[in-house]
Design a protein around this motif. Structure first.
Motif, PDB file in Angstrom:
ATOM      1  N   SER A   7      39.134   5.784  29.127  1.00 24.83           N
ATOM      2  CA  SER A   7      38.318   6.346  30.267  1.00 24.83           C
ATOM      3  C   SER A   7      37.690   7.011  31.156  1.00 24.83           C
ATOM      4  O   SER A   7      37.608   6.834  31.773  1.00 24.83           O
ATOM      5  CB  SER A   7      36.749   5.459  29.061  1.00 24.83           C
ATOM      6  N   LEU A   8      37.804   8.384  31.730  1.00 20.10           N
ATOM      7  CA  LEU A   8      37.346   8.882  32.572  1.00 20.10           C
ATOM      8  C   LEU A   8      36.482   8.705  32.661  1.00 20.10           C
ATOM      9  O   LEU A   8      35.535   9.993  32.182  1.00 20.10           O
ATOM     10  CB  LEU A   8      37.891  10.440  33.048  1.00 20.10           C
ATOM     11  N   ASP A   9      35.436   8.420  33.521  1.00 25.66           N
ATOM     12  CA  ASP A   9      34.678   8.110  33.640  1.00 25.66           C
ATOM     13  C   ASP A   9      33.443   8.463  35.452  1.00 25.66           C
ATOM     14  O   ASP A   9      32.649   7.875  35.344  1.00 25.66           O
ATOM     15  CB  ASP A   9      33.764   6.095  33.136  1.00 25.66           C
ATOM     16  N   ARG A  10      34.319   8.238  36.151  1.00 24.01           N
ATOM     17  CA  ARG A  10      34.276   8.123  37.289  1.00 24.01           C
ATOM     18  C   ARG A  10      33.957  10.265  37.724  1.00 24.01           C
ATOM     19  O   ARG A  10      35.252  10.605  37.629  1.00 24.01           O
ATOM     20  CB  ARG A  10      34.883   7.183  38.398  1.00 24.01           C
ATOM     21  N   ILE A  11      33.302  10.822  39.128  1.00 22.16           N
ATOM     22  CA  ILE A  11      33.765  11.679  39.487  1.00 22.16           C
ATOM     23  C   ILE A  11      34.201  11.169  40.972  1.00 22.16           C
ATOM     24  O   ILE A  11      32.768  10.478  41.320  1.00 22.16           O
ATOM     25  CB  ILE A  11      32.241  13.021  38.744  1.00 22.16           C
ATOM     26  N   LEU A  20      38.579  17.537  44.454  1.00 21.17           N
ATOM     27  CA  LEU A  20      37.781  16.960  43.350  1.00 21.17           C
ATOM     28  C   LEU A  20      37.973  16.916  41.526  1.00 21.17           C
ATOM     29  O   LEU A  20      38.977  17.196  41.186  1.00 21.17           O
ATOM     30  CB  LEU A  20      36.461  18.351  42.852  1.00 21.17           C
ATOM     31  N   TRP A  21      37.941  15.426  41.759  1.00 25.09           N
ATOM     32  CA  TRP A  21      38.724  14.860  40.320  1.00 25.09           C
ATOM     33  C   TRP A  21      37.363  13.605  39.793  1.00 25.09           C
ATOM     34  O   TRP A  21      36.096  13.749  39.729  1.00 25.09           O
ATOM     35  CB  TRP A  21      39.965  13.999  41.310  1.00 25.09           C
ATOM     36  N   ILE A  22      38.395  13.678  38.480  1.00 21.22           N
ATOM     37  CA  ILE A  22      37.125  12.184  37.346  1.00 21.22           C
ATOM     38  C   ILE A  22      38.808  11.237  37.308  1.00 21.22           C
ATOM     39  O   ILE A  22      39.830  11.632  37.654  1.00 21.22           O
ATOM     40  CB  ILE A  22      36.744  12.984  35.880  1.00 21.22           C
ATOM     41  N   ALA A  23      38.009  10.061  37.180  1.00 16.45           N
ATOM     42  CA  ALA A  23      39.105   8.567  36.783  1.00 16.45           C
ATOM     43  C   ALA A  23      38.301   7.673  36.311  1.00 16.45           C
ATOM     44  O   ALA A  23      37.571   7.831  35.676  1.00 16.45           O
ATOM     45  CB  ALA A  23      39.190   8.397  38.728  1.00 16.45           C
ATOM     46  N   PRO A  24      39.180   6.781  35.604  1.00 18.21           N
ATOM     47  CA  PRO A  24      38.617   5.828  34.709  1.00 18.21           C
ATOM     48  C   PRO A  24      38.060   4.561  36.206  1.00 18.21           C
ATOM     49  O   PRO A  24      38.511   4.822  37.245  1.00 18.21           O
ATOM     50  CB  PRO A  24      39.814   5.693  34.083  1.00 18.21           C
ATOM     51  N   TYR A  54      47.788   2.687  44.520  1.00 18.34           N
ATOM     52  CA  TYR A  54      47.579   3.608  42.759  1.00 18.34           C
ATOM     53  C   TYR A  54      46.285   4.297  42.589  1.00 18.34           C
ATOM     54  O   TYR A  54      45.681   2.748  42.176  1.00 18.34           O
ATOM     55  CB  TYR A  54      48.681   2.951  41.866  1.00 18.34           C
ATOM     56  N   ARG A  55      45.940   5.210  42.081  1.00 19.73           N
ATOM     57  CA  ARG A  55      45.370   5.547  41.853  1.00 19.73           C
ATOM     58  C   ARG A  55      44.476   6.964  40.998  1.00 19.73           C
ATOM     59  O   ARG A  55      44.458   7.862  41.328  1.00 19.73           O
ATOM     60  CB  ARG A  55      43.521   6.129  43.507  1.00 19.73           C
ATOM     61  N   PRO A  56      45.125   6.264  39.671  1.00 15.61           N
ATOM     62  CA  PRO A  56      44.805   7.663  38.912  1.00 15.61           C
ATOM     63  C   PRO A  56      43.796   8.369  38.967  1.00 15.61           C
ATOM     64  O   PRO A  56      42.387   7.888  38.842  1.00 15.61           O
ATOM     65  CB  PRO A  56      45.127   6.887  37.243  1.00 15.61           C
ATOM     66  N   HIS A  57      44.152   9.670  38.663  1.00 13.61           N
ATOM     67  CA  HIS A  57      43.007  10.355  38.633  1.00 13.61           C
ATOM     68  C   HIS A  57      43.285  11.911  37.903  1.00 13.61           C
ATOM     69  O   HIS A  57      44.857  12.597  37.983  1.00 13.61           O
ATOM     70  CB  HIS A  57      42.513  10.610  40.037  1.00 13.61           C
ATOM     71  N   VAL A  58      42.295  13.041  37.303  1.00 22.80           N
ATOM     72  CA  VAL A  58      42.833  14.089  37.142  1.00 22.80           C
ATOM     73  C   VAL A  58      41.862  14.970  37.961  1.00 22.80           C
ATOM     74  O   VAL A  58      40.490  14.974  38.371  1.00 22.80           O
ATOM     75  CB  VAL A  58      42.166  14.166  35.816  1.00 22.80           C
ATOM     76  N   THR A  59      42.635  16.119  38.436  1.00 28.23           N
ATOM     77  CA  THR A  59      42.494  17.142  40.282  1.00 28.23           C
ATOM     78  C   THR A  59      41.144  18.107  38.688  1.00 28.23           C
ATOM     79  O   THR A  59      41.858  18.605  37.218  1.00 28.23           O
ATOM     80  CB  THR A  59      43.451  18.178  40.373  1.00 28.23           C
ATOM     81  N   LEU A  60      39.469  18.446  39.329  1.00 25.54           N
ATOM     82  CA  LEU A  60      39.187  19.129  38.411  1.00 25.54           C
ATOM     83  C   LEU A  60      39.570  20.782  39.517  1.00 25.54           C
ATOM     84  O   LEU A  60      39.672  21.756  39.161  1.00 25.54           O
ATOM     85  CB  LEU A  60      37.848  18.692  38.370  1.00 25.54           C
ATOM     86  N   ALA A  61      39.224  20.617  41.045  1.00 26.17           N
ATOM     87  CA  ALA A  61      39.187  21.624  41.669  1.00 26.17           C
ATOM     88  C   ALA A  61      39.563  20.888  43.271  1.00 26.17           C
ATOM     89  O   ALA A  61      39.571  19.903  43.715  1.00 26.17           O
ATOM     90  CB  ALA A  61      38.601  22.276  41.952  1.00 26.17           C
ATOM     91  N   VAL A  67      30.425  16.636  45.639  1.00 27.58           N
ATOM     92  CA  VAL A  67      29.583  16.874  44.558  1.00 27.58           C
ATOM     93  C   VAL A  67      28.499  15.514  44.900  1.00 27.58           C
ATOM     94  O   VAL A  67      29.476  14.211  45.157  1.00 27.58           O
ATOM     95  CB  VAL A  67      29.621  16.839  43.169  1.00 27.58           C
ATOM     96  N   PRO A  68      27.760  14.388  44.373  1.00 22.34           N
ATOM     97  CA  PRO A  68      27.346  13.804  44.189  1.00 22.34           C
ATOM     98  C   PRO A  68      27.502  13.131  43.030  1.00 22.34           C
ATOM     99  O   PRO A  68      27.904  13.795  41.311  1.00 22.34           O
ATOM    100  CB  PRO A  68      25.540  13.986  43.585  1.00 22.34           C
ATOM    101  N   GLU A  69      27.270  11.849  43.314  1.00 24.31           N
ATOM    102  CA  GLU A  69      27.882  10.963  41.600  1.00 24.31           C
ATOM    103  C   GLU A  69      26.059  11.151  40.850  1.00 24.31           C
ATOM    104  O   GLU A  69      26.387   9.960  41.570  1.00 24.31           O
ATOM    105  CB  GLU A  69      28.485   9.591  42.328  1.00 24.31           C
ATOM    106  N   GLU A  70      26.719  11.139  39.698  1.00 28.15           N
ATOM    107  CA  GLU A  70      26.103  11.366  38.807  1.00 28.15           C
ATOM    108  C   GLU A  70      25.872  11.300  37.862  1.00 28.15           C
ATOM    109  O   GLU A  70      27.656  11.664  37.402  1.00 28.15           O
ATOM    110  CB  GLU A  70      24.784  13.043  39.086  1.00 28.15           C
ATOM    111  N   PRO A  71      25.348  10.177  36.930  1.00 35.36           N
ATOM    112  CA  PRO A  71      26.289   9.633  35.074  1.00 35.36           C
ATOM    113  C   PRO A  71      26.598  11.579  34.436  1.00 35.36           C
ATOM    114  O   PRO A  71      25.791  12.551  35.230  1.00 35.36           O
ATOM    115  CB  PRO A  71      25.199   9.879  34.388  1.00 35.36           C
ATOM    116  N   PHE A  72      27.419  11.433  33.763  1.00 35.19           N
ATOM    117  CA  PHE A  72      27.944  12.572  33.024  1.00 35.19           C
ATOM    118  C   PHE A  72      28.951  11.929  31.643  1.00 35.19           C
ATOM    119  O   PHE A  72      28.465  10.592  32.111  1.00 35.19           O
ATOM    120  CB  PHE A  72      29.136  13.786  34.000  1.00 35.19           C
ATOM    121  N   GLU A  73      28.612  12.786  30.669  1.00 34.94           N
ATOM    122  CA  GLU A  73      29.360  11.832  29.299  1.00 34.94           C
ATOM    123  C   GLU A  73      31.020  11.591  30.337  1.00 34.94           C
ATOM    124  O   GLU A  73      31.992  12.655  30.090  1.00 34.94           O
ATOM    125  CB  GLU A  73      29.449  13.239  28.392  1.00 34.94           C
ATOM    126  N   PRO A  74      31.457  10.798  29.464  1.00 36.26           N
ATOM    127  CA  PRO A  74      33.011  10.061  30.161  1.00 36.26           C
ATOM    128  C   PRO A  74      33.948  11.329  29.081  1.00 36.26           C
ATOM    129  O   PRO A  74      33.211  11.572  27.838  1.00 36.26           O
ATOM    130  CB  PRO A  74      32.674   8.686  29.660  1.00 36.26           C
TER     131      PRO A  74
END
Length: 104
Positions: A7-11, A20-24, A54-61, A67-74
């Motif tokens: 679950s990628l639930d952090r930005i 800019l990334w999202i990560a578990p 090791y910090r797994p993440h998915v690069t978005l941009a 960006v502000p750390e606001e809740p989003f749909e994981p």
């Protein structure tokens, strides 16, 4: 290791590289085991392990602002294979080419 879900639930934002990334928020045990096994095999072949954690993440941009750390749909990510990917320069952007793929 076998396929697993994450679950990628952090930005977030890497300030120095402006990524800019999202990560578990927690690394699945299967992913941690896979990362350990990869490094064990690489060090057997003379590669030196990076000292960074090791910090797994998915690069978005890239070249992004924080960006502000606001809740989003994981985002639920199902990992069923491992791919060796090469970043190929394509003008101002990069193109990613899969060199090899292995099922988990």
């Amino acid at each position: 290791t076998g396929a697993f879900d994450m679950s990628l639930d952090r930005i977030g934002h890497f300030e120095q590289s402006r990524v800019l990334w999202i990560a578990p928020s927690s690394v699945p045990p299967e992913l941690a085991a896979l990362e350990r096994e990869l490094w064990e095999r690489l060090t057997e072949r003379g590669f030196e392990r990076e000292p960074r954690i090791y910090r797994p993440h998915v690069t978005l941009a890239r070249r992004a602002r924080a960006v502000p750390e606001e809740p989003f749909e994981p985002v639920l990510w199902h990992a069923a294979d491992l791919a060796l990917v090469e970043s190929v320069p394509a003008g101002k952007k990069a193109r990613y080419e899969v060199l090899e793929r292995w099922p988990l």
